[in-house]
Design a protein around this motif. Structure first.
Motif, PDB file in Angstrom:
ATOM      1  N   TYR A 201       0.876  -1.176   0.000  1.00 12.41           N
ATOM      2  CA  TYR A 201       0.000   0.000   0.000  1.00 12.41           C
ATOM      3  C   TYR A 201       0.914   1.227   0.000  1.00 12.41           C
ATOM      4  O   TYR A 201       1.034   1.921   1.006  1.00 12.41           O
ATOM      5  CB  TYR A 201      -0.920  -0.008   1.206  1.00 12.41           C
ATOM      6  CG  TYR A 201      -2.185   0.819   1.021  1.00 12.41           C
ATOM      7  CD1 TYR A 201      -2.226   1.915   0.157  1.00 12.41           C
ATOM      8  CD2 TYR A 201      -3.347   0.502   1.711  1.00 12.41           C
ATOM      9  CE1 TYR A 201      -3.355   2.658  -0.013  1.00 12.41           C
ATOM     10  CE2 TYR A 201      -4.503   1.250   1.552  1.00 12.41           C
ATOM     11  CZ  TYR A 201      -4.496   2.328   0.682  1.00 12.41           C
ATOM     12  OH  TYR A 201      -5.645   3.066   0.518  1.00 12.41           O
ATOM     13  N   ILE A 202       1.561   1.459  -1.119  1.00 10.98           N
ATOM     14  CA  ILE A 202       2.590   2.490  -1.257  1.00 10.98           C
ATOM     15  C   ILE A 202       2.272   3.346  -2.476  1.00 10.98           C
ATOM     16  O   ILE A 202       1.915   2.824  -3.543  1.00 10.98           O
ATOM     17  CB  ILE A 202       3.991   1.865  -1.417  1.00 10.98           C
ATOM     18  CG1 ILE A 202       4.356   1.045  -0.176  1.00 10.98           C
ATOM     19  CG2 ILE A 202       5.044   2.939  -1.659  1.00 10.98           C
ATOM     20  CD1 ILE A 202       5.644   0.269  -0.321  1.00 10.98           C
ATOM     21  N   LYS A 203       2.434   4.652  -2.312  1.00  8.69           N
ATOM     22  CA  LYS A 203       2.251   5.568  -3.427  1.00  8.69           C
ATOM     23  C   LYS A 203       3.623   5.952  -3.977  1.00  8.69           C
ATOM     24  O   LYS A 203       4.516   6.355  -3.234  1.00  8.69           O
ATOM     25  CB  LYS A 203       1.508   6.827  -2.984  1.00  8.69           C
ATOM     26  CG  LYS A 203       1.201   7.773  -4.150  1.00  8.69           C
ATOM     27  CD  LYS A 203       0.183   8.815  -3.774  1.00  8.69           C
ATOM     28  CE  LYS A 203      -0.215   9.657  -4.984  1.00  8.69           C
ATOM     29  NZ  LYS A 203      -1.265  10.629  -4.661  1.00  8.69           N
TER      30      LYS A 203
ATOM     31  N   THR B 185       5.354  15.211  -8.174  1.00  2.00           N
ATOM     32  CA  THR B 185       4.227  14.855  -7.311  1.00  2.00           C
ATOM     33  C   THR B 185       4.605  14.748  -5.841  1.00  2.00           C
ATOM     34  O   THR B 185       3.728  14.858  -4.982  1.00  2.00           O
ATOM     35  CB  THR B 185       3.610  13.526  -7.769  1.00  2.00           C
ATOM     36  OG1 THR B 185       4.631  12.495  -7.732  1.00  2.00           O
ATOM     37  CG2 THR B 185       3.073  13.641  -9.172  1.00  2.00           C
ATOM     38  N   ILE B 186       5.875  14.533  -5.513  1.00  3.58           N
ATOM     39  CA  ILE B 186       6.236  14.345  -4.111  1.00  3.58           C
ATOM     40  C   ILE B 186       5.970  15.601  -3.297  1.00  3.58           C
ATOM     41  O   ILE B 186       5.357  15.553  -2.222  1.00  3.58           O
ATOM     42  CB  ILE B 186       7.710  13.882  -3.974  1.00  3.58           C
ATOM     43  CG1 ILE B 186       8.050  13.687  -2.477  1.00  3.58           C
ATOM     44  CG2 ILE B 186       8.682  14.820  -4.668  1.00  3.58           C
ATOM     45  CD1 ILE B 186       9.386  13.039  -2.244  1.00  3.58           C
TER      46      ILE B 186
ATOM     47  N   LEU C 223       2.948  16.102  -0.376  1.00  2.00           N
ATOM     48  CA  LEU C 223       3.314  16.435   0.996  1.00  2.00           C
ATOM     49  C   LEU C 223       2.621  17.716   1.460  1.00  2.00           C
ATOM     50  O   LEU C 223       2.306  17.861   2.652  1.00  2.00           O
ATOM     51  CB  LEU C 223       4.836  16.594   1.114  1.00  2.00           C
ATOM     52  CG  LEU C 223       5.669  15.316   0.949  1.00  2.00           C
ATOM     53  CD1 LEU C 223       7.152  15.637   0.970  1.00  2.00           C
ATOM     54  CD2 LEU C 223       5.327  14.291   2.025  1.00  2.00           C
ATOM     55  N   ASP C 224       2.381  18.641   0.536  1.00  2.00           N
ATOM     56  CA  ASP C 224       1.745  19.910   0.891  1.00  2.00           C
ATOM     57  C   ASP C 224       0.222  19.876   0.752  1.00  2.00           C
ATOM     58  O   ASP C 224      -0.446  20.814   1.186  1.00  2.00           O
ATOM     59  CB  ASP C 224       2.296  21.036   0.004  1.00  2.00           C
ATOM     60  CG  ASP C 224       3.779  21.292   0.264  1.00  2.00           C
ATOM     61  OD1 ASP C 224       4.220  21.014   1.393  1.00  2.00           O
ATOM     62  OD2 ASP C 224       4.475  21.756  -0.657  1.00  2.00           O
TER      63      ASP C 224
ATOM     64  N   ASP D 118      -0.589   4.771  -9.533  1.00  2.00           N
ATOM     65  CA  ASP D 118       0.486   5.715  -9.230  1.00  2.00           C
ATOM     66  C   ASP D 118       1.792   5.278  -9.867  1.00  2.00           C
ATOM     67  O   ASP D 118       2.631   6.083 -10.234  1.00  2.00           O
ATOM     68  CB  ASP D 118       0.663   5.837  -7.724  1.00  2.00           C
ATOM     69  CG  ASP D 118      -0.564   6.460  -7.072  1.00  2.00           C
ATOM     70  OD1 ASP D 118      -1.208   7.273  -7.739  1.00  2.00           O
ATOM     71  OD2 ASP D 118      -0.870   6.119  -5.916  1.00  2.00           O
ATOM     72  N   LYS D 119       2.012   3.955  -9.928  1.00  2.00           N
ATOM     73  CA  LYS D 119       3.238   3.495 -10.566  1.00  2.00           C
ATOM     74  C   LYS D 119       3.290   3.937 -12.018  1.00  2.00           C
ATOM     75  O   LYS D 119       4.338   4.237 -12.538  1.00  2.00           O
ATOM     76  CB  LYS D 119       3.324   1.965 -10.505  1.00  2.00           C
ATOM     77  CG  LYS D 119       3.648   1.440  -9.100  1.00  2.00           C
ATOM     78  CD  LYS D 119       3.745  -0.060  -9.137  1.00  2.00           C
ATOM     79  CE  LYS D 119       4.040  -0.611  -7.760  1.00  2.00           C
ATOM     80  NZ  LYS D 119       4.125  -2.091  -7.747  1.00  2.00           N
TER      81      LYS D 119
END
Length: 233
Positions: free
Chosen positions: A74-76, A82-83, A87-88, A232-233
């Motif tokens: 369960y990882i994006k 996009t990082i 985060l924001d 997302d991958k």
């Protein structure tokens, strides 16, 4: 002299295996340094045999790469754009992001461990992410993660709370060198206080889940984590 070479390489294998956390890493270290010992012994016997063996090892290394982890998680996955956006986007969400490179054997060994942690601790207030700094070099520069072939900063785990970095492993000393740290499941849970973070994230997410303004898409995504991950991958 041959016995001395073998004993010296055996000592190196024992030292390297102290940091190994999986059986695959132990076996990989044994095979790798066995090849080094064989190359040295072949060169001592006949330089032509040494060159032939070294060529075969290089061909094998370039053509037979270890498989990437493709199990449940369960990882994006982030890219260079996009990082920061993710985060924001919601400062209430806590993120644990792994900075990795596909060519790093340590990252490959840690991949199933990080995936297992994401399955156990992921919730609406605590998310797990990954970014390939070997591919997105500007991300490695922005977050000060070295991608040198001799670096000890791969993988790097960074905890983001409120959109800002609050903790990372391995740590960087005053000279800019990575402090040795073992990427085992127990160490990650203890150092990052995952049990406490998980309980806090669940409490923070309850009002949002019970509120009328919460869309049902969130619960659907939680029920099908892998669909979102593959996208997302």
């Amino acid at each position: 002299r041959e016995v001395e070479i073998l004993m010296f390489l055996s000592a190196i294998v024992m030292m390297k295996n102290r940091r190994s956390i999986t059986v695959e890493q132990h076996i990989g270290n044994i095979f790798m340094f066995s090849k080094v010992a064989n190359a040295i012994l072949f060169f001592r016997l006949d330089i032509r045999m040494g060159l032939l063996y070294l060529t075969l090892c290089i061909v094998f290394l370039m053509t037979c790469k270890p498989p990437l982890y493709m199990g449940p998680e369960y990882i994006k996955y982030f890219n260079d754009k996009t990082i920061d956006e993710e985060l924001d986007r919601d400062k209430r969400v806590t993120w644990i992001v792994e900075f990795f490179a596909n060519w790093s054997s340590e990252c490959q060994s840690f991949a199933p461990i990080f995936a297992d942690l994401s399955l156990k601790y992921n919730c609406p207030g605590l998310h797990f992410g990954k970014v390939d700094v070997g591919r997105y070099t500007d991300v490695s520069t922005r977050y000060k993660v070295s991608t040198s072939p001799l670096t000890k900063q791969l993988p790097t785990l960074i905890l983001f709370q409120g959109g800002t970095e609050t903790m990372r492993r391995p740590q960087i000393d005053k000279k800019g060198r990575a402090v040795s740290w073992t990427f085992s499941e127990e160490n990650v849970i203890r150092e990052f206080n995952l049990n406490e973070l998980y309980q806090k994230a669940k409490k923070q997410s309850k009002p949002r889940e019970e509120g009328p303004e919460e869309p049902p898409v969130v619960q659907a995504a939680a029920g099908h984590p892998h669909g979102e991950t593959k996208k997302d991958k």
